[in-house]
Design an enzyme around this catalytic site. Structure first.
Site, PDB file in Angstrom:
ATOM      1  N   GLU A 152     162.802  63.919 -48.367  1.00  0.00           N
ATOM      2  CA  GLU A 152     162.228  64.550 -49.562  1.00  0.00           C
ATOM      3  C   GLU A 152     162.259  63.551 -50.726  1.00  0.00           C
ATOM      4  O   GLU A 152     161.314  63.457 -51.496  1.00  0.00           O
ATOM      5  CB  GLU A 152     163.007  65.827 -49.910  1.00  0.00           C
ATOM      6  CG  GLU A 152     162.373  66.619 -51.050  1.00  0.00           C
ATOM      7  CD  GLU A 152     163.006  67.989 -51.291  1.00  0.00           C
ATOM      8  OE1 GLU A 152     163.568  68.593 -50.354  1.00  0.00           O
ATOM      9  OE2 GLU A 152     162.940  68.457 -52.439  1.00  0.00           O
ATOM     10  N   PHE A 158     169.434  73.331 -48.198  1.00  0.00           N
ATOM     11  CA  PHE A 158     169.447  72.828 -49.578  1.00  0.00           C
ATOM     12  C   PHE A 158     170.536  73.484 -50.437  1.00  0.00           C
ATOM     13  O   PHE A 158     170.270  73.980 -51.517  1.00  0.00           O
ATOM     14  CB  PHE A 158     168.055  73.075 -50.192  1.00  0.00           C
ATOM     15  CG  PHE A 158     167.699  72.177 -51.343  1.00  0.00           C
ATOM     16  CD1 PHE A 158     167.263  70.887 -51.140  1.00  0.00           C
ATOM     17  CD2 PHE A 158     167.759  72.648 -52.651  1.00  0.00           C
ATOM     18  CE1 PHE A 158     166.904  70.067 -52.209  1.00  0.00           C
ATOM     19  CE2 PHE A 158     167.395  71.831 -53.732  1.00  0.00           C
ATOM     20  CZ  PHE A 158     166.957  70.542 -53.506  1.00  0.00           C
ATOM     21  N   ARG A 193     170.930  75.945 -56.007  1.00  0.00           N
ATOM     22  CA  ARG A 193     170.597  76.813 -54.874  1.00  0.00           C
ATOM     23  C   ARG A 193     171.870  77.360 -54.226  1.00  0.00           C
ATOM     24  O   ARG A 193     171.878  78.485 -53.732  1.00  0.00           O
ATOM     25  CB  ARG A 193     169.714  76.102 -53.844  1.00  0.00           C
ATOM     26  CG  ARG A 193     169.216  77.015 -52.736  1.00  0.00           C
ATOM     27  CD  ARG A 193     168.152  76.359 -51.863  1.00  0.00           C
ATOM     28  NE  ARG A 193     166.840  76.357 -52.481  1.00  0.00           N
ATOM     29  CZ  ARG A 193     165.937  77.331 -52.357  1.00  0.00           C
ATOM     30  NH1 ARG A 193     166.197  78.395 -51.609  1.00  0.00           N
ATOM     31  NH2 ARG A 193     164.776  77.255 -52.967  1.00  0.00           N
ATOM     32  N   GLU A 217     163.690  76.914 -43.229  1.00  0.00           N
ATOM     33  CA  GLU A 217     165.123  76.718 -43.469  1.00  0.00           C
ATOM     34  C   GLU A 217     166.025  77.901 -43.112  1.00  0.00           C
ATOM     35  O   GLU A 217     167.145  77.701 -42.650  1.00  0.00           O
ATOM     36  CB  GLU A 217     165.359  76.354 -44.943  1.00  0.00           C
ATOM     37  CG  GLU A 217     164.763  75.030 -45.355  1.00  0.00           C
ATOM     38  CD  GLU A 217     164.829  74.855 -46.866  1.00  0.00           C
ATOM     39  OE1 GLU A 217     164.012  75.481 -47.573  1.00  0.00           O
ATOM     40  OE2 GLU A 217     165.715  74.125 -47.325  1.00  0.00           O
TER      41      GLU A 217
HETATM   42  N1  MTE Z   1     161.122  71.311 -38.196  1.00  0.00           N
HETATM   43  C1  MTE Z   1     160.966  70.110 -37.591  1.00  0.00           C
HETATM   44  N2  MTE Z   1     160.550  70.075 -36.319  1.00  0.00           N
HETATM   45  N3  MTE Z   1     161.254  68.932 -38.237  1.00  0.00           N
HETATM   46  C2  MTE Z   1     161.706  68.929 -39.536  1.00  0.00           C
HETATM   47  O1  MTE Z   1     161.941  67.865 -40.106  1.00  0.00           O
HETATM   48  N4  MTE Z   1     162.318  70.291 -41.512  1.00  0.00           N
HETATM   49  C3  MTE Z   1     162.775  71.604 -41.992  1.00  0.00           C
HETATM   50  C4  MTE Z   1     161.871  72.721 -41.480  1.00  0.00           C
HETATM   51  N5  MTE Z   1     161.641  72.577 -40.077  1.00  0.00           N
HETATM   52  C5  MTE Z   1     161.873  70.199 -40.210  1.00  0.00           C
HETATM   53  C6  MTE Z   1     161.536  71.378 -39.486  1.00  0.00           C
HETATM   54  C7  MTE Z   1     162.847  71.693 -43.442  1.00  0.00           C
HETATM   55  S1  MTE Z   1     164.185  71.053 -44.223  1.00  0.00           S
HETATM   56  C8  MTE Z   1     161.880  72.331 -44.175  1.00  0.00           C
HETATM   57  S2  MTE Z   1     162.020  72.522 -45.837  1.00  0.00           S
HETATM   58  C9  MTE Z   1     160.659  72.863 -43.556  1.00  0.00           C
HETATM   59  O2  MTE Z   1     160.624  72.617 -42.162  1.00  0.00           O
HETATM   60  C10 MTE Z   1     159.459  72.202 -44.215  1.00  0.00           C
HETATM   61  O3  MTE Z   1     158.273  72.577 -43.666  1.00  0.00           O
HETATM   62  P1  MTE Z   1     157.494  73.937 -44.016  1.00  0.00           P
HETATM   63  O4  MTE Z   1     157.715  74.213 -45.460  1.00  0.00           O
HETATM   64  O5  MTE Z   1     156.098  73.607 -43.683  1.00  0.00           O
HETATM   65  O6  MTE Z   1     158.099  74.983 -43.148  1.00  0.00           O
HETATM   66  N1  LUZ Z   2     163.776  70.931 -53.358  1.00  0.00           N
HETATM   67  C1  LUZ Z   2     163.753  71.148 -54.685  1.00  0.00           C
HETATM   68  C2  LUZ Z   2     164.118  71.882 -52.483  1.00  0.00           C
HETATM   69  O1  LUZ Z   2     163.455  70.246 -55.447  1.00  0.00           O
HETATM   70  N2  LUZ Z   2     164.051  72.385 -55.138  1.00  0.00           N
HETATM   71  C3  LUZ Z   2     164.395  73.410 -54.325  1.00  0.00           C
HETATM   72  O2  LUZ Z   2     164.657  74.518 -54.786  1.00  0.00           O
HETATM   73  C4  LUZ Z   2     164.444  73.159 -52.927  1.00  0.00           C
HETATM   74  N3  LUZ Z   2     164.819  74.108 -52.067  1.00  0.00           N
HETATM   75  C5  LUZ Z   2     164.878  73.830 -50.771  1.00  0.00           C
HETATM   76  C6  LUZ Z   2     164.547  72.551 -50.336  1.00  0.00           C
HETATM   77  N4  LUZ Z   2     164.169  71.603 -51.179  1.00  0.00           N
HETATM   78 MO1  MOS Z   3     163.736  71.018 -46.661  1.00  0.00          MO
HETATM   79  S1  MOS Z   3     165.682  70.671 -47.189  1.00  0.00           S
HETATM   80  O1  MOS Z   3     163.424  71.859 -48.108  1.00  0.00           O
HETATM   81  O2  MOS Z   3     163.104  69.497 -46.912  1.00  0.00           O
END
Ligand code: MTE
Ligand code: LUZ
Ligand code: MOS
Length: 762
Positions: A233, A345, A311, A714
């Site tokens: 991120e 998070f 969070r 998540e």
């Molecule tokens: N799934 C896979 N296969 N690989 C990943 O890196 N990241 C997770 C989740 N699922 C992830 C995953 C995280 S931290 C988040 S925030 C969400 O996917 C992001 O994607 P989305 O918002 O499209 O669900």
């Molecule tokens: N990133 C962020 C995040 O900048 N703010 C959020 O609230 C958050 N929550 C989940 C994952 N990434």
């Molecule tokens: Mo997921 S920790 O919001 O990239």
């Protein structure tokens, strides 16, 4: 047939399993391309007293060596505060901090240069732990607090009280593809990046800042990541900056790919937390008041730590109504790599204290923890407002809870476990059912927006681009399905293109589980603008004379037709071809903002779920098995059930790994001792629950969000924590009546044995 709701395969699944998908390192080398690596700090804290690059500079194949003095823009950057050095100046603040960037023609030359660079750092005593940071007064940002009522008074007046401290460990992301970037110089000082990032805009912004360019001179592309999990991120930026610096200085393309172990040492992880708590409750187990003091270990710079911390506070209530509550704490600065976003998070750290306390309350009162959870669940009126003022709409939590208790035969299995534990000398079994409500939205309001570009071509096929990035989670597949349904066409005719800041500007990271909500909605908005024009055009084409009323234009099965004359349909490809001849625009950009957010409504909605785990531990070795897990989630109407099933199973097991086998160890000197898979254990196939049942609530819809869906990425990670509470439950059978296990997280074999021996001593 509508595409949304169907389990069409992930668009890359075939190529992934055949090894044909292109990850960053699979992009063929460009002519003249350079390799980039770096020399980093050998100590966690100290002062650079000598740095001599002259011998390394003379080596064959070494093209450039750069320090902070060569940075054309601002050497300080960061996603929230600019407190992070791209390259260390005179001080170093974590082991692995980059000091010198090396550009070379070959891996051998990179290696030789590393050996030839003479670096002397005078080591100072580092701050490693939360305790040390508190003592030294090393904090980031201001003290933080969410309070309602008078918690101290409520705890004081309660019939029963429990207090204690729980220690929660960090977690390594362990994405399969390490951090990496490729920079290609262009005309007029332009730079194009390929970056394995959840946040191409962040790479663009930081590259412009640090390399002294305008954002208009920088393009960042991301085809896909080999996993991100939050780790990309913000922290995809440094390798991009290194490659970018080399490209700018040499005029040659440059690629920087972190080695696995270097990635482990340099990049941040999930934040360890320490939570001190006091909780008051009555004879039935009703929570009356709670005071929780949180401390997180942020590492050497802010990164996203203040947001992660917020969070955690927003989730400290988990799914339970606590009338008087005080949530306070601080983000601690230490000499560790800067910790960052990780699936959940901070939410997972937030819920641990209350979940642990509920197990303790149950033991204290001689009740079952499931009863305590159920009576405290957010539900009926007057018991549905969170400490920060948001109303928990619909009382689905108790319903989910009761459904899972029934479907999984909770009470029957509890009796069986009581019997087993009463007779077994060698093993203990435990059972625990936890529930989760996870807030969906970035808590930073402006990030809750997205834009999308939709191009319809004259053969009826469509390309879609958004700021969303694909990391395996299936975002592209879901966007494809959403766009297909807007034009009633086959998803096979739609391609979701590489993410690029050139097509979509000022985008948020693909994070906070909101990737589909935001980018899918923006894509739908773009489609609707095009469809409006095409509907009007079709209304004239579907009649010989006056256009038919647009209400009569029906989009179905790849065609449009007049509802009064369904037999005379026009195929989508023919329609758009004809529209183009009439000079009707077949492209659009859509923008979407999450509605309704405000100070007492940080989250658009909650994704909720329940999970039940049954575990067995070996009293002599501390080994643990998950014999069965049941998950029930409310994710609204699933856009793609197969993908969501994968997200839930994967998230659960990743959460379980954090809570059980994954243990990060740093030495007192701040050296990471678990930087490779030989010392850091992620769950393997044999750790997956032996009997694993995942279900969604079929009848749930959330019409305010795209196609009544809810985010899924998540939340299931937090559900995996029921394995931890089940272990705690199993251990409680080893103690005397009313005694519960002083279990911390992760519950490794060692931690389980520590608890057993402590409980037997009492
Ligand atoms: N799934 C896979 N296969 N690989 C990943 O890196 N990241 C997770 C989740 N699922 C992830 C995953 C995280 S931290 C988040 S925030 C969400 O996917 C992001 O994607 P989305 O918002 O499209 O669900
Ligand atoms: N990133 C962020 C995040 O900048 N703010 C959020 O609230 C958050 N929550 C989940 C994952 N990434
Ligand atoms: Mo997921 S920790 O919001 O990239």
């Amino acid at each position: 047939m509508p595409s949304v709701g169907r389990s069409i395969p992930h668009e890359s699944s075939r190529d992934h399993v055949r090894g044909r998908s292109i990850f960053l390192d699979d992009i063929p080398p460009h002519r003249n391309e350079l390799l980039v690596d770096f020399v980093s700090s050998p100590v966690a804290r100290g002062e650079i007293v000598a740095l001599d690059l002259s011998a390394a500079a003379k080596l064959p194949g070494v093209v450039g060596l750069y320090t902070f003095r060569d940075v054309p823009g601002d050497n300080l950057f960061g996603p929230i505060f600019n407190d992070e050095h791209f390259l260390a100046e005179d001080k170093v603040c974590f082991q692995g901090e980059p000091i010198v960037v090396i550009a070379a023609e070959s891996h051998a030359a990179l290696k030789a240069a590393k050996v030839a660079i003479r670096l002397e750092v005078r080591a100072e005593t580092p701050v490693v732990s939360i305790e040390q940071a508190i003592e030294a007064g090393e904090f980031i940002g201001t003290p933080r607090a969410i309070t309602r009522g008078d918690a101290a008074d409520a705890v004081g007046k309660a019939l029963h009280r429990l207090e204690g401290t729980i220690y929660i460990g960090g977690q390594e992301h362990f994405y399969m593809e390490t951090q990496c970037a490729l920079a290609i110089p262009g005309e007029n000082g332009h730079l194009t990046f390929h970056s394995s990032t959840q946040n191409p805009t962040e790479t663009q912004v930081m590259a412009a800042r640090v390399l002294g360019l305008g954002m208009h001179q920088v393009v960042c592309l991301c085809k896909r990541m080999g996993g991100g999990f939050g780790g990309k991120e913000t922290q995809a930026t440094p390798p991009a900056l290194m490659a970018g610096l080399v490209a700018l200085k040499t005029g040659r393309p440059a690629r920087c790919i972190y080695a696995r172990e270097a990635d482990g040492r340099v990049t941040g992880k999930r934040h360890p937390f320490e939570v001190r708590y006091q909780v008051g409750f009555d004879d039935d187990g009703h929570l009356l008041g709670a005071r929780l003091e949180f401390y997180s270990n942020a590492g050497s710079s802010a990164d996203l730590s203040t947001s992660v911390f917020d969070r955690a506070l927003y989730h400290a209530d988990n799914a339970y109504f606590i009338p008087d509550i005080e949530l306070i704490g601080r983000v601690c600065r230490t000499n560790l790599p800067s910790n960052t976003a990780f699936r959940g998070f901070g939410g997972g750290q937030g819920i641990m204290a209350i979940e642990s306390v509920i197990e303790d309350i149950a033991e204290f009162l001689g009740k079952d923890a499931a009863e305590i959870r159920l009576i405290n669940c957010y539900g009926a009126d007057g018991r549905n407002q969170t400490p920060y003022g948001q109303i928990v709409q619909d009382d689905t939590l108790p319903l989910l809870f009761e459904r899972l208790v029934e479907r999984a035969n909770y009470w029957e299995r509890r009796r069986a476990i009581d019997e087993f534990n009463a007779t077994s000398q060698s093993h203990l079994r435990g059972l625990s059912l936890t529930t989760v409500k996870f807030g969906i939205s970035f808590t930073t309001k402006f990030l809750n927006q997205a834009n999308a570009l939709v191009n319809v071509y004259t053969d009826g096929t469509i390309q879609v681009s958004t700021g969303g990035t694909e990391m395996g989670q299936g975002l592209n597949t879901k966007i494809r399905q959403l766009v297909a349904d807007e034009f009633a066409v086959d998803p096979a005719n739609i391609s979701v293109m590489s993410t690029s800041t050139e097509k979509n500007n000022n985008t948020p990271p693909t994070a906070a589980s909101a990737g589909t909500d935001l980018n899918g909605s923006a894509a739908v908005n773009a489609c609707r603008l095009i469809r409006e024009r095409l509907t009007e055009f079709a209304a004239s084409r579907l009649s010989e004379g006056e256009p038919i009323p647009i209400e009569r234009v029906v989009w179905e099965n790849g065609c449009v037709f007049d509802s009064d004359k369904p037999e005379q349909s026009i195929e989508f490809g023919k329609l758009v071809h004809a529209a183009h001849r009439e000079r009707i625009s077949l492209g659009e950009r859509g923008h979407y903002i999450t509605p309704g957010l405000g100070p007492s409504r940080p989250f658009f909605y909650y994704t909720t779920g329940c999970a039940l785990a049954e575990v067995e531990i070996d009293r002599f070795t501390g080994e643990m098995r998950v014999t069965r897990a049941d998950v029930l989630m409310d994710i609204g109407q699933s856009i793609n059930p197969a993908i969501d099933l994968g997200q839930i199973g994967g998230g659960f097991v990743q959460g379980m790994g954090w809570a059980t086998c994954e243990e990060l160890k740093f030495s007192d000197e701040g050296e990471l001792l678990t930087a490779s898979p030989s010392t850091y254990k992620i769950p393997g196939v044999r750790d997956i629950p032996e009997d694993f049942r995942i279900e969604f609530v079929e009848d749930s819809r959330f019409p305010e969000n795209v196609r009544s869906s809810k985010a899924v990425g998540e939340p299931p990670l937090l559900l995996g924590l029921c394995v931890w509470t089940a272990i705690k439950n199993a251990l409680s059978y080893a103690g005397s009546k009313g005694q519960s296990a002083p279990l911390n997280l992760p519950a490794t074999g060692e931690e389980i044995l520590r608890c057993l021996s402590e409980m037997e001593e009492v």
